[in-house]
Design an enzyme around this catalytic site. Sequence first.
Site, mmCIF file in Angstrom:
data_model
loop_
_atom_site.group_PDB
_atom_site.id
_atom_site.type_symbol
_atom_site.label_atom_id
_atom_site.label_comp_id
_atom_site.label_asym_id
_atom_site.label_seq_id
_atom_site.Cartn_x
_atom_site.Cartn_y
_atom_site.Cartn_z
ATOM 1 N N LYS A 227 -62.251 46.572 63.040
ATOM 2 C CA LYS A 227 -62.381 45.594 61.953
ATOM 3 C C LYS A 227 -63.643 44.763 62.151
ATOM 4 O O LYS A 227 -63.716 43.916 63.035
ATOM 5 C CB LYS A 227 -61.179 44.646 61.901
ATOM 6 N N GLY A 281 -65.175 37.096 69.906
ATOM 7 C CA GLY A 281 -65.179 36.022 68.910
ATOM 8 C C GLY A 281 -64.888 34.689 69.553
ATOM 9 O O GLY A 281 -65.122 34.493 70.745
ATOM 10 N N GLY A 286 -59.217 34.062 70.220
ATOM 11 C CA GLY A 286 -58.801 34.823 71.408
ATOM 12 C C GLY A 286 -57.385 34.465 71.817
ATOM 13 O O GLY A 286 -56.561 35.347 72.117
ATOM 14 N N GLU A 303 -63.966 38.791 74.823
ATOM 15 C CA GLU A 303 -65.287 38.218 75.118
ATOM 16 C C GLU A 303 -65.435 37.040 74.174
ATOM 17 O O GLU A 303 -65.543 37.214 72.957
ATOM 18 C CB GLU A 303 -66.364 39.282 74.913
ATOM 19 N N CYS A 337 -73.178 34.130 72.057
ATOM 20 C CA CYS A 337 -72.179 33.512 72.943
ATOM 21 C C CYS A 337 -72.759 33.162 74.303
ATOM 22 O O CYS A 337 -72.289 32.240 74.953
ATOM 23 C CB CYS A 337 -70.950 34.401 73.057
ATOM 24 N N GLU A 436 -69.030 24.640 71.912
ATOM 25 C CA GLU A 436 -69.954 25.688 71.491
ATOM 26 C C GLU A 436 -70.402 25.424 70.049
ATOM 27 O O GLU A 436 -69.604 25.512 69.121
ATOM 28 C CB GLU A 436 -69.275 27.058 71.591
HETATM 29 P P1 ADP Z 1 -65.816 32.888 63.610
HETATM 30 O O1 ADP Z 1 -64.929 31.684 63.387
HETATM 31 O O2 ADP Z 1 -67.086 32.522 64.228
HETATM 32 O O3 ADP Z 1 -65.929 33.760 62.421
HETATM 33 P P2 ADP Z 1 -63.699 34.375 64.779
HETATM 34 O O4 ADP Z 1 -63.261 34.451 66.189
HETATM 35 O O5 ADP Z 1 -62.805 33.661 63.835
HETATM 36 O O6 ADP Z 1 -65.121 33.740 64.766
HETATM 37 O O7 ADP Z 1 -63.972 35.817 64.195
HETATM 38 C C1 ADP Z 1 -64.259 36.954 64.948
HETATM 39 C C2 ADP Z 1 -63.448 38.105 64.407
HETATM 40 O O8 ADP Z 1 -62.061 37.802 64.574
HETATM 41 C C3 ADP Z 1 -63.631 38.389 62.935
HETATM 42 O O9 ADP Z 1 -63.593 39.798 62.741
HETATM 43 C C4 ADP Z 1 -62.433 37.720 62.300
HETATM 44 O O10 ADP Z 1 -62.043 38.280 61.059
HETATM 45 C C5 ADP Z 1 -61.377 37.970 63.357
HETATM 46 N N1 ADP Z 1 -60.251 37.018 63.333
HETATM 47 C C6 ADP Z 1 -60.260 35.716 62.984
HETATM 48 N N2 ADP Z 1 -59.035 35.184 63.090
HETATM 49 C C7 ADP Z 1 -58.195 36.166 63.509
HETATM 50 C C8 ADP Z 1 -56.796 36.259 63.799
HETATM 51 N N3 ADP Z 1 -55.992 35.202 63.675
HETATM 52 N N4 ADP Z 1 -56.312 37.438 64.205
HETATM 53 C C9 ADP Z 1 -57.108 38.511 64.353
HETATM 54 N N5 ADP Z 1 -58.427 38.496 64.084
HETATM 55 C C10 ADP Z 1 -58.988 37.357 63.676
#
Ligand code: ADP
Length: 534
Positions: A227, A281, A286, A303, A337, A436
């Site tokens: 994804k 992310g 995480g 990560e 990051c 961050e």
């Molecule tokens: P940012 O806030 O900088 O976009 P995220 O950690 O939210 O960073 O996003 C990184 C990835 O994680 C993206 O592909 C996002 O769609 C996905 N993501 C965000 N929230 C969730 C969640 N609750 N469960 C699974 N994936 C998520």
Amino acid sequence: MADDIPHGAAGRFSAWQATYITVLGRTEISYSLEGLNVAVAMEKELLCKDFLARPKQLLIDGKWVNAESGKTFEVYNPATEEVIAKVQEGGKADVDKAVRAARKAFETGPWRTMSTAQRQRLLMKLADAIEAHADELAQIETLDNGKPINESRYVDVVQTVETFRYYAGWATKLEGETINANSNFFTYTLREPVGVVGQIIPWNFPMLMAAWKLGPALACGNTVVLKPAEQTPLSALRIGELALEVGFPAGVINIITGFGPDSAGSAISEHMDIDKVAFTGEENTGRIIVKASAGNLKRVSLELGGKAPNIVFADADIDAAVKGAITGIFFNQGQVCCAGSRLFLESKIHDEFMTKLTERVKQIKQGHGLDDKTVIGPQVSKEQQERILNYIDIAQKEGAKLACGGGTPKDLQKGYFVEPTIFTGCTNDMRIAKEEVFGPVLAVIPFKTTEEVAEAANKTTFGLSGAVWTKDVKKAHKLASQIKAGTIWVNCYNAFDPAVPFGGYKMSGYGRELGKHSIELYTNIKSVWVNLAE
Ligand code: ADP
């Protein structure tokens, strides 16, 4: 100025220089970066226009399909704020379908019985196809993410190709072992793929993060549901097309565009038939993913963020360290990051260093990523732009002193730009030094002794990376061992290679990507005991 490019390549010097030249076979040299001469000859034509015009769908079981919900969402060019594509909004039903396809491909498809040499060849072919479409992919990445075209082309695409090639090599080198534990038994181990892997990636290096995830997972024989981030789904879709063209069997690579919470992202992390999830992310996401993974106790690798100390001692090569500070924080608009977001300067060089640093930073050209003179592009989204401007506000309220930048560039009316910004007089307790920011904002903190800076460097919840600038070998190695972080750069910054592991200490996550360590993430070890007793 040419060598002011806050490029991720500083420190990669000759190794990458050689790579660029052989990969590209180009002779034109338009700028030189720390001894890294790269050809910059982007075609003016928009090579990705056919791709942009094609309908965007989900890749499931080797076919391009619409989302079950029929919903789509828009993707923006952050430099112009214009819609450049509409993509499918994949959700739980689509993830379920993709997991079924991945499971079938893993258990019964040709992928399972294919020789490792064939698997290696497929990965090599994918790398070749990406290389053959390098300029097109670079444009897609720049339009989608905003990053300068030279970086898309000569960092992201090149490293993507190298990562796939590196892991192609691993496909044929996976081995178990025999163990002489007991003469009554023949005992050996098998190194097996984990199974169906969910991979959730961010928007800062969309294509490269896809390569870091897909490369090792596929080399080990897993099947994948990937994804991409909702802000930047396009390069992954193009790589999906290329993967089908080079012959990856149906169901081996599935790509679901969509959102995170209550959508495709959470469906992946909660899925009971996904054996492992790999995530890059935010720290908070995480945590959510770890909790969601508890249902079937799937393996997780993370990560996450960072707040890296970039430490400059008075005995360092100051000009090199100034460039390293720029690379450290402004590369990729600060959306990295491992960005060197806390610059620790030994007090006696503080003023000289700051004069040199701000002089250079003020000359950096900001603009549309497709303009090949652009050195800093826009942030990825309005949301990120606002978040960063808010941090700039907070820093001023907390008493940090603005040395340069601090707002949006006056000459750029459209786009999510933030000026490269530096604050002096910071302390480790200020929010810009603790949290961050994920943008082009540098907190400068003075220090007097090695002990003091070692302690301050570690006063963070993160531990992804750090850097030390000094000519004193003892000091360099001592700090390299004292800083609690997964990567330490000495007299360089942002040096990367697919063979060298990368990952975090503390709240920067767990598991190591790249190198042989990623093979550990994507394989299981099975012990087999054969009774030899009469
Ligand atoms: P940012 O806030 O900088 O976009 P995220 O950690 O939210 O960073 O996003 C990184 C990835 O994680 C993206 O592909 C996002 O769609 C996905 N993501 C965000 N929230 C969730 C969640 N609750 N469960 C699974 N994936 C998520």
